[in-house]
Design an enzyme around this catalytic site. Structure first.
Site, short mmCIF file in Angstrom:
data_model
loop_
_atom_site.label_atom_id
_atom_site.label_comp_id
_atom_site.label_asym_id
_atom_site.label_seq_id
_atom_site.Cartn_x
_atom_site.Cartn_y
_atom_site.Cartn_z
N CYS A 36 -15.27 -17.90 -1.60
CA CYS A 36 -14.80 -18.19 -0.24
C CYS A 36 -15.17 -19.56 0.29
O CYS A 36 -14.30 -20.27 0.81
CB CYS A 36 -15.31 -17.11 0.72
SG CYS A 36 -17.09 -16.88 0.70
N HIS B 196 -18.55 -19.46 7.45
CA HIS B 196 -19.16 -19.64 6.13
C HIS B 196 -18.98 -21.05 5.57
O HIS B 196 -18.80 -21.24 4.36
CB HIS B 196 -18.65 -18.60 5.14
CG HIS B 196 -19.67 -18.30 4.07
ND1 HIS B 196 -19.40 -17.54 2.96
CD2 HIS B 196 -20.97 -18.68 3.95
CE1 HIS B 196 -20.48 -17.44 2.21
NE2 HIS B 196 -21.45 -18.13 2.79
#
Length: 520
Positions: free
Chosen positions: A85, A139
């Site tokens: 990710c 993130h």
């Protein structure tokens, strides 16, 4: 942070604000005849190519996502930039391959990965007259490396071109388990300050190691630290009790923030980067979605994802914005079943194939690591259909720049190419070459797939997750048209092709600016 404009917009932000306040028409597209369309980018987490109905899912129903596919353009060969990710998100927002930053999955207290001097998708669109917002999983790090969660949290999205942000700072399985809105932790009590550590225990909050009986899910050693909401997480956290999230509330809270952003900016062009937490671990769907699939929490989280998507469609319809809004729906990497928690994702899989016909998944160099569902939906502009064009998320930056009439500088988004005609269904010829990142680098050239040698076979942590990583000491070459499952390594038969494709990877790695003649 934005490129040179090719249509007339008032030159300073204050003037732009005055321009809208006086009731003037919103900025126009590069054609000069139509207003700029709103852009909603729905970025799902860990959703595999075969995880939704329109791509062959079984055991779970996804009517809202299927509606987008049936009435929009469904891509069959679209790719995120990396098999994990953080690298995919870095590439999406910068138009630069993640290997240029050596981007890897970040801990929850990592500093901001994207330098504030780097041009971003949000900054480029802001320069074109868009109001920009991000809601959901981030993130990409926050702060400068010395982050105090009890003070203003910056730099972050607001320093990268976003006008508004409401974040899950890293991931649901990492502390701190709090929301951050713009520069502040939401609902934080100053008398109960937050401390976060990824090196040693802090505070007296129980952990999965010390109090396993308090966990609602069994977790592996990495995910067995501080317990929040009955789930042990990665890392240690002290304080912030009033600010702690409840995982089951994610769909309603995030959709509420996304819907508010849309409503508040209905009268001007907006860009919403809506980054879902689902279907990332820990999978804790809201009770109203529990049992709605035959696959347990992972399948139920897909149902929840579908509902969240449907609510955004309904919001746009209710505000009369659908025909002037392009929705891009896709995922940050391929699927994973066992990723730290025992939630029966493997045992309850049944006949469902998360990766469709492809091999591998999240973390993998094989095709399922980056080949993901992708749908472009724009009523009245994008005709319903299927595109088999090779398309990479790395090209969303330059393609949306083309949509907004922005000319990119040579230093900006150096790996991104304008494939707007492909995105809009006006052309079927996409990329000729595309990099796929994992622990190694792979190159797609048409239907040929070259996987660069890794130096050793699949690491133990890959195989322990039940994943075929595709990492080998020898080169691999596959012909995907005849061998979509990447089972027949043709490297020994075509050494010249391997040599040529390796040279092309090295050429891409050495590039420091956008090439004068864009590589398709």
């Amino acid at each position: 942070m934005s490129g040179k404009k090719v249509f007339c917009v008032l030159p300073v932000i204050g003037a732009i604000c005055l321009f809208f306040a006086c009731g003037q028409a919103p900025p126009e597209s590069s054609s000069g005849s139509e207003p700029l369309p709103n852009i909603v980018l729905i970025y799902v987490d860990d959703l595999g190519y075969g995880d939704v109905g329109a791509y062959g899912a079984s055991g779970v129903s996804t009517p809202n996502i299927d509606f987008l596919a049936q009435n929009g353009l469904r891509f069959t060969d679209a790719h995120c930039s990396a098999a994990t990710c953080t690298p995919s998100r870095y590439a999406l927002l910068t138009g630069r391959y993640a290997f240029r930053k050596e981007a890897a999955v970040l801990p929850g207290n990592a500093p901001l990965l994207i330098d504030t001097a780097t041009s971003t998708l949000a900054g480029m669109l802001k320069g074109a007259g868009y109001t920009t917002g991000v809601v959901g999983k981030w993130h990409l790090g926050l702060g400068d490396g010395f982050l105090d969660w009890n003070q203003a949290i910056k730099p972050g999205p607001l320093e990268l071109g976003f006008d508004y942000s409401f974040l899950i700072p890293s991931t649901g399985d990492r502390v701190p388990s709090v929301y951050v809105e713009n520069h502040r932790v939401v609902n934080l009590n100053a008398d109960d300050p937050i401390t976060v550590s990824y090196r040693q225990p802090v505070g007296d909050r129980p952990t999965g190691d010390t109090h396993p009986e308090l966990r609602r899910m069994v977790a592996d050693p990495q995910h067995n630290k501080t317990i929040v909401n009955g789930i042990s997480r990665i890392g240690y956290m002290e304080g912030g009790e009033s600010a702690l999230w409840t995982d089951e509330e994610f769909p309603d809270i995030l959709n509420g923030k996304a819907g508010n952003f849309i409503a508040e900016n209905r009268d001007q062009p907006f860009f919403l980067y809506y980054s879902f937490h689902d279907i990332h671990v820990p999978r804790l769907p809201n009770p109203r979605f529990v049992g709605k699939s035959s696959m347990g929490p992972r399948g139920d989280a897909i149902v929840q994802t579908d509902w969240m998507t449907g609510q955004i469609i309904k919001k746009l319809d209710a505000l009369g914005l659908s025909e002037n809004t392009i929705i891009l729906f896709t995922s940050d990497n391929g699927p994973v079943l066992n990723d730290g928690y025992e939630d029966q994702a493997v045992e309850l899989l049944g006949d469902h194939q998360p990766a469709g016909p492809y091999r591998g998944g999240k973390y993998s160099a094989y095709e399922a690591g980056t080949r993901v569902p992708m749908i472009a939906y724009w009523p009245g502009t994008i005709k319903a259909g299927t595109s088999n064009a090779l398309f990479g998320q790395i090209d969303i930056y330059a393609s949306l720049a083309g949509l907004a009439g922005q000319q990119l500088s040579r230093e900006e988004a150096i790996d991104s190419k304008d494939h707007l005609p492909v995105l809009l269904g006006k052309a079927q010829s996409g990329r000729e070459m595309l990099v796929e990142e994992s622990l190694t680098i792979s190159l797609r050239e048409g239907n040929w797939k070259y996987i660069r040698p890794f130096g050793k076979n699949d690491p133990a942590w890959i195989t322990e997750k039940g994943i075929e990583g595709g990492f080998r000491v020898e080169p691999q070459l596959y012909q995907l048209q005849d061998d979509p499952g990447e089972t027949n390594n043709l490297a020994d038969q075509f050494p010249e092709r391997i040599q040529a494709m390796e040279a092309k990877i090295q050429e891409i790695e050495a590039r420091a600016k956008r090439p004068d003649m864009a590589m398709k």
